[in-house]
Design an enzyme around this catalytic site. Structure first.
Site, mmCIF file in Angstrom:
data_model
loop_
_atom_site.group_PDB
_atom_site.id
_atom_site.type_symbol
_atom_site.label_atom_id
_atom_site.label_comp_id
_atom_site.label_asym_id
_atom_site.label_seq_id
_atom_site.Cartn_x
_atom_site.Cartn_y
_atom_site.Cartn_z
ATOM 1 N N GLY A 48 0.900 -0.721 0.796
ATOM 2 C CA GLY A 48 1.530 -1.599 -0.182
ATOM 3 C C GLY A 48 2.893 -2.051 0.306
ATOM 4 C CG ASP A 49 6.043 0.756 0.540
ATOM 5 O OD1 ASP A 49 5.942 0.268 -0.608
ATOM 6 O OD2 ASP A 49 6.323 1.955 0.748
ATOM 7 C CB SER B 1 -1.609 4.933 1.634
ATOM 8 O OG SER B 1 -1.024 4.109 2.638
ATOM 9 C CE LYS B 2 6.188 4.916 -2.002
ATOM 10 N NZ LYS B 2 6.789 3.658 -1.644
ATOM 11 N NE ARG B 3 3.088 5.996 5.569
ATOM 12 C CZ ARG B 3 2.160 6.737 6.163
ATOM 13 N NH1 ARG B 3 1.501 6.267 7.188
ATOM 14 N NH2 ARG B 3 1.891 7.946 5.716
#
Ligand code: GLU
Length: 515
Positions: free
Chosen positions: A269-270, A265-267
């Site tokens: 990645g962050d 998920s984008k999380r």
């Protein structure tokens, strides 16, 4: 293969395209290329409530950046099946829904959101799976329970309705998946999905199947999250009399978090510092900003290569593949069933390989841009050929083009500090004199080049009874401030005679002050 290969990438413009979506597009593209077929881009925008402005343009730009080019489709030129945006194909679906209604495979349902909610509550309370299906539809407001008059009255009144598929109560639906083999679902686990709404808009399922049929799609290659929808699609083909033309299905494995526990998920990645989107994206609703692979310094060829390997492998040791080579090597048989873990170090490694393959002049242009941004016009102390030389030296060392300045700044600016570990380990009572002698000889030489500098260096070291290897790191620190880097004498040549002399002479007192 008996049928012309036609595949499509069919994203919904509901936000930035995730790299999992890019991989789906890539595999479709590769499959089409491999079989001399067509790759189509279709925008599935029937769910107007989820429409996000800018998302469609983003998808097109991402595919263009990666050279995953459709032959037909939104943003890439119309083919014989235009339009390719489902909202523009709206009038086309009604006939097929009517066909299903007439054949008794679909029905009108008039339940209000409150009625649906209370049905769900009721079923949940008695621990039954809450779905609109062969059992529950008997107690709801639809054309199977209401009288014909009542149904007609409601339709004439223009009461809001949906049209649902009428699934058999208990029937096995089996189909062959090109990656997973035979897959089987039972309709008892499925619900009577909505196919069409009274505003004249089909839902994803209806539009997707009708368009795949009309666009003569031969293979549906899409993410694993669509596997549970596949039996419904199979039944739609059957009920519409299109089973002969039904595409083959291939559901791709999920892209997993680096730890392997769940979908990437984008999380993640962050959290771990890598992009999950191909390009920069600003969410128009929340204002949230996400970097993309492009902005993070990944080269498009590297992104294509690394994505290809997330779920597929060629069965050989070869890892570096151009898009053409991938198309040549690709096959669905070599796509794995199990999820593919994202590996950040591997992603960086791919990028490094492609930076090394990049033309020096391209790297040089980027370096000049970065130097100019930092120093203004002062960066022009090097001419174009010299900047290209610097680019050539540092490109072996960098992972991202964005790192160029960090690895090359000492060519433009004298070091502000000197690597302390090296100084502590290598500086001794002879260092000062050795450096002074080198500086003097460099300043006296007429002809200055890497070879010349190396000769001076070797000669001075020999005169002082020192081995050349031992002193080299200290010499590097004097010229660049750093413990490591590209070949030192070549750095000296680029710095030039004056600057090399100056840097050595400046380093001596500053290092001594700190010891
Ligand atoms: N519109 C669907 C999506 O957003 C397409 C799924 C499919 O390829 O059938 O992914």
């Amino acid at each position: 293969m008996d049928r012309r290969v036609r595949v499509r990438f069919a994203p919904s413009p509901t936000g930035a395209l995730h790299i999992g979506g890019v991989r789906t597009a890539l595999y479709n593209y590769l499959f089409a290329k491999k079989h001399g077929g067509d790759f189509i881009l279709r925008i599935e925008d029937t769910d107007q409530t989820r429409f996000v402005p800018g998302a469609e343009a983003y998808i097109i730009e991402a595919l263009k950046w990666l050279s995953i080019s459709p032959v037909e489709g939104v943003g890439f030129g119309d083919g014989p099946h235009a339009p390719y945006r489902q909202s523009e194909r709206k009038p086309l679906y009604k006939n097929y829904v009517m066909q299903l209604l007439d054949a008794g495979h679909a029905y009108y349902a008039f339940d209000t959101p409150e009625e649906l909610e209370s049905m769900r509550e009721r079923l949940k309370a008695s621990n039954v799976d809450a779905k609109y299906d062969a059992i529950t539809r008997g107690s709801m407001k639809n054309s199977l329970t209401l009288s014909e008059d009542e149904v007609n009255k409601r339709l004439q009144n223009e009461d809001p309705y949906v049209i649902r598929i009428k699934l058999p109560r208990k029937e096995e639906v089996k189909f062959h998946d090109e990656i997973r083999g035979w897959v089987s679902f039972n309709t008892s686990q499925m619900d009577d999905k909505v196919l069409y709404k009274s505003d004249g808009m089909p839902t994803y399922h209806m539009a997707n199947v009708v368009d795949d049929y009309l666009m003569q799609i031969s293979h549906v290659i899409r993410g694993e999250e669509w596997l549970p929808s596949a039996p419904l699609h199979v039944l739609l083909y059957r009920y519409l009399g299109w089973e002969e033309q039904m595409p083959k299905f291939a559901h791709l494995p999920l892209l997993l978090k680096p730890e392997g526990n769940g979908k990437l998920s984008k999380r993640d990645g962050d959290r771990l510092g890598f992009p999950v989107f191909p390009l920069y994206w600003q969410d128009p609703h929340t204002g949230d900003v996400s970097s993309g692979y492009r902005e993070s310094g990944y080269l498009p060829e590297a992104v294509v290569n690394l994505l290809a390997f997330l779920g597929w492998n060629p069965g050989t040791q070869q890892e570096i593949f151009s898009l053409e080579e991938l198309a040549e090597a690709f096959s669905l048989e070599r796509v794995s069933k199990s999820g593919a873990k994202f590996d950040l170090n591997k992603a960086k490694w791919f990028n490094q390989q492609y930076i090394r393959k990049t033309n020096d002049s391209i790297i040089a242009d980027e370096l000049a841009k970065q130097a100019k941004a930092k120093l203004g016009d002062a960066y022009t102390k090097y001419n174009a050929a010299q900047i290209q030389e610097i680019a050539k030296l540092v490109k072996e060392k960098i992972t991202f083009t964005a790192d160029l300045w960090n690895y090359a700044n000492y060519f433009f600016e004298a070091p502000a500090s000197y690597d302390e570990q090296v100084i502590q380990k290598k500086w001794n009572e002879k260092s000062k004199i050795v450096l002074e002698q080198i500086a003097e000889q460099v300043s006296n030489t007429n002809l200055f080049s890497a070879t010349e500098l190396e000769q001076i260096y070797n000669q001075v070291l020999a005169q002082n009874g020192l081995t050349t290897k031992d002193f080299l790191q200290l010499f590097r620190v004097c010229l660049t401030g750093l413990a490591g880097g590209p070949p030192l004498f070549e750095i000296g040549q680029l710095l030039g005679k004056e600057e090399t002399t100056q840097r050595i002479l400046n380093a001596i007192p500053r290092i001594l002050k700190n010891i």
